[in-house]
Design a protein around this motif. Structure first.
Motif, short mmCIF file in Angstrom:
data_model
loop_
_atom_site.label_atom_id
_atom_site.label_comp_id
_atom_site.label_asym_id
_atom_site.label_seq_id
_atom_site.Cartn_x
_atom_site.Cartn_y
_atom_site.Cartn_z
N ARG A 22 0.83 -1.22 0.00
CA ARG A 22 0.00 0.00 0.00
C ARG A 22 0.85 1.25 0.00
NH1 ARG A 22 -3.24 -1.92 5.05
NH2 ARG A 22 -1.06 -2.17 5.52
N LEU A 23 0.27 2.33 -0.41
CA LEU A 23 0.83 3.65 -0.10
C LEU A 23 -0.33 4.42 0.51
CD1 LEU A 23 2.99 5.07 -3.05
CD2 LEU A 23 3.79 4.20 -0.86
N ASP A 24 -0.05 5.14 1.57
CA ASP A 24 -1.12 5.92 2.21
C ASP A 24 -1.74 6.92 1.25
OD1 ASP A 24 -0.34 4.75 4.58
OD2 ASP A 24 0.89 6.46 5.19
N TYR A 25 -2.93 7.32 1.58
CA TYR A 25 -3.64 8.38 0.84
C TYR A 25 -2.75 9.61 0.65
CZ TYR A 25 -7.45 11.77 0.12
OH TYR A 25 -8.27 12.74 -0.37
N ASP A 26 -2.03 9.98 1.72
CA ASP A 26 -1.22 11.20 1.66
C ASP A 26 0.19 10.98 1.14
OD1 ASP A 26 -3.12 12.91 2.59
OD2 ASP A 26 -2.64 12.51 4.70
N THR A 27 0.54 9.74 0.82
CA THR A 27 1.90 9.47 0.34
C THR A 27 1.88 9.43 -1.18
OG1 THR A 27 2.33 8.16 2.31
CG2 THR A 27 3.84 7.83 0.47
N GLU A 28 2.93 9.97 -1.78
CA GLU A 28 3.03 9.91 -3.24
C GLU A 28 4.21 9.03 -3.62
OE1 GLU A 28 4.07 14.39 -3.28
OE2 GLU A 28 5.08 13.58 -5.05
N THR A 52 12.70 2.80 -0.49
CA THR A 52 13.27 4.07 -0.03
C THR A 52 12.26 5.20 -0.18
OG1 THR A 52 15.47 3.32 -0.58
CG2 THR A 52 15.20 5.69 -0.34
N TYR A 53 12.20 6.02 0.84
CA TYR A 53 11.26 7.15 0.89
C TYR A 53 12.04 8.44 1.14
CZ TYR A 53 7.82 3.49 1.72
OH TYR A 53 7.03 2.38 1.60
N MET A 54 11.53 9.52 0.59
CA MET A 54 11.99 10.86 0.96
C MET A 54 10.95 11.41 1.91
SD MET A 54 14.73 11.96 -0.23
CE MET A 54 15.86 11.55 -1.52
N ASN A 83 1.93 -0.97 8.32
CA ASN A 83 1.01 0.13 8.08
C ASN A 83 1.60 1.45 8.57
OD1 ASN A 83 -1.39 1.18 7.26
ND2 ASN A 83 -2.44 0.75 9.19
N ARG A 84 1.63 2.46 7.72
CA ARG A 84 2.11 3.82 8.06
C ARG A 84 3.45 3.79 8.78
NH1 ARG A 84 -1.90 7.45 7.16
NH2 ARG A 84 -1.00 9.06 8.47
N GLN A 85 4.30 2.86 8.36
CA GLN A 85 5.52 2.63 9.12
C GLN A 85 6.44 3.84 9.21
OE1 GLN A 85 7.54 -1.01 8.31
NE2 GLN A 85 9.40 -0.38 9.36
N VAL A 86 6.69 4.47 8.06
CA VAL A 86 7.65 5.59 8.07
C VAL A 86 7.10 6.73 8.91
CG1 VAL A 86 8.84 7.30 6.64
CG2 VAL A 86 8.68 4.92 5.86
N ARG A 87 5.83 7.02 8.74
CA ARG A 87 5.22 8.09 9.53
C ARG A 87 5.32 7.78 11.02
NH1 ARG A 87 2.16 11.37 6.00
NH2 ARG A 87 1.96 10.34 4.00
N ARG A 88 5.06 6.52 11.37
CA ARG A 88 5.11 6.17 12.80
C ARG A 88 6.54 6.20 13.35
NH1 ARG A 88 3.01 1.08 14.25
NH2 ARG A 88 3.22 0.27 12.15
N LYS A 138 5.64 15.50 4.49
CA LYS A 138 5.47 15.03 3.12
C LYS A 138 6.23 13.72 2.96
CE LYS A 138 6.63 16.22 -1.58
NZ LYS A 138 7.47 17.00 -2.44
N LEU A 139 5.63 12.77 2.25
CA LEU A 139 6.29 11.47 2.10
C LEU A 139 6.17 11.00 0.66
CD1 LEU A 139 7.77 9.32 3.78
CD2 LEU A 139 5.59 8.20 4.14
N LYS A 140 7.31 10.61 0.12
CA LYS A 140 7.33 10.14 -1.27
C LYS A 140 8.20 8.89 -1.37
CE LYS A 140 8.53 11.76 -5.88
NZ LYS A 140 8.92 12.90 -6.70
N1 URA Z 1 5.23 4.38 5.34
C1 URA Z 1 4.22 5.25 5.57
O1 URA Z 1 4.14 5.82 6.66
N2 URA Z 1 3.34 5.47 4.59
C2 URA Z 1 3.41 4.90 3.37
O2 URA Z 1 2.57 5.15 2.53
C3 URA Z 1 4.45 4.00 3.15
C4 URA Z 1 5.35 3.75 4.15
#
Ligand code: URA
Length: 246
Positions: free
Chosen positions: A101-107, A132-134, A188-193, A204-206
């Motif tokens: 998945r990618l979150d609604y707010d993630t591009e 990898t995410y920015m 789920n929402r790992q990077v944000r968490r 912002k997450l990409k």
């Molecule tokens: N981590 C997040 O928090 N959101 C994503 O969409 C992907 C990874």
């Protein structure tokens, strides 16, 4: 001819392991005959294969990479009527679904396919495929805070595996930092968490890469087909033995 469990997994029925269970449980028929022997082969182009009486789809395999815009959901439908990724895939007649998945707010980089086995392989936690995410975050995290993400940090669903983390930009005027983070899981929402856990919430997450596949200059909202080599490289990477991560 292919093994039945492989055909079923590729048709998106379930993982290969679960398809084996379906076969043993007598749910699968080939040309009207129940098959319970694992390893039985069939031809998906010729044979009529059913699971619990329903014929499986035998579509051409499609592998896409898309640059998902922010404000689009990766589910197949949305009760709230928000934009969904298939709104961007009008030319694709096969029913593809996102690999993870990618979150609604993630591009950013989103893989889509109708090959269930490919999707399971790439998203299975044991294969540790790096993504990898920015991340642009509020405030400028200290090196010691980023070290916590590098080592693994406790979230409410347990410790994360070590991540690779690097400063990319610091904007002191805005009090923001952009950090690249590579994770090997897909919670789920790992990077944000993870950033919330060090008190630097994500603004912002990409996603910019999946395995060795890079988003590069694919324009927001557009997609392209993966090349055969790109598909094979992703499979190879997921299957390659890796050092254990905790
Ligand atoms: N981590 C997040 O928090 N959101 C994503 O969409 C992907 C990874």
């Amino acid at each position: 001819m292919e093994r039945l469990q492989k055909i079923l997994a590729q048709a998106g029925i379930a993982s290969r392991r679960k398809c084996e269970d379906l076969i043993v449980a007598g749910k699968v028929e080939v040309n009207g005959e129940v098959v319970t022997t694992l390893g039985t082969k069939a031809d998906p182009d010729q044979d009529i294969i059913t699971v619990s009486g329903r014929p499986i789809r035998n579509e051409k395999k499609v592998y896409l990479v898309m640059n998902k815009p922010k404000g689009v959901i990766t589910s197949a439908s949305d009760p709230e009527g928000r934009k969904i990724v298939s709104d961007y895939l009008r030319d694709i007649k096969e029913r593809v679904y996102p690999v993870g998945r990618l979150d609604y707010d993630t591009e950013g980089l989103l893989l889509l396919t109708n090959d269930g086995e490919f999707a399971n392989l790439l998203t299975h936690p044991k294969h540790h495929v790096p993504k990898t995410y920015m991340a642009t975050v509020k405030g400028v995290p200290h090196g010691t805070e980023l070290d916590k993400l590098k080592q693994g940090i406790m979230l409410d669903d347990g410790m994360t595996a070590p991540a690779d983390v690097e400063y990319k930009d610091i904007d002191t005027a805005k009090n923001e930092a952009t950090i690249s983070i590579t994770i090997h899981e897909g919670r789920n929402r790992q990077v944000r968490r993870m950033f919330e856990a060090i008190s630097h919430p994500v603004i912002k997450l990409k996603r910019i890469s999946f395995g060795e596949l890079l988003l590069q200059n694919l324009k927001r909202g557009l997609f392209r087909h993966l090349t055969k080599n790109e598909v094979e490289d992703l499979i190879k990477l997921a299957k390659s033995p890796k050092l254990p991560r905790k």
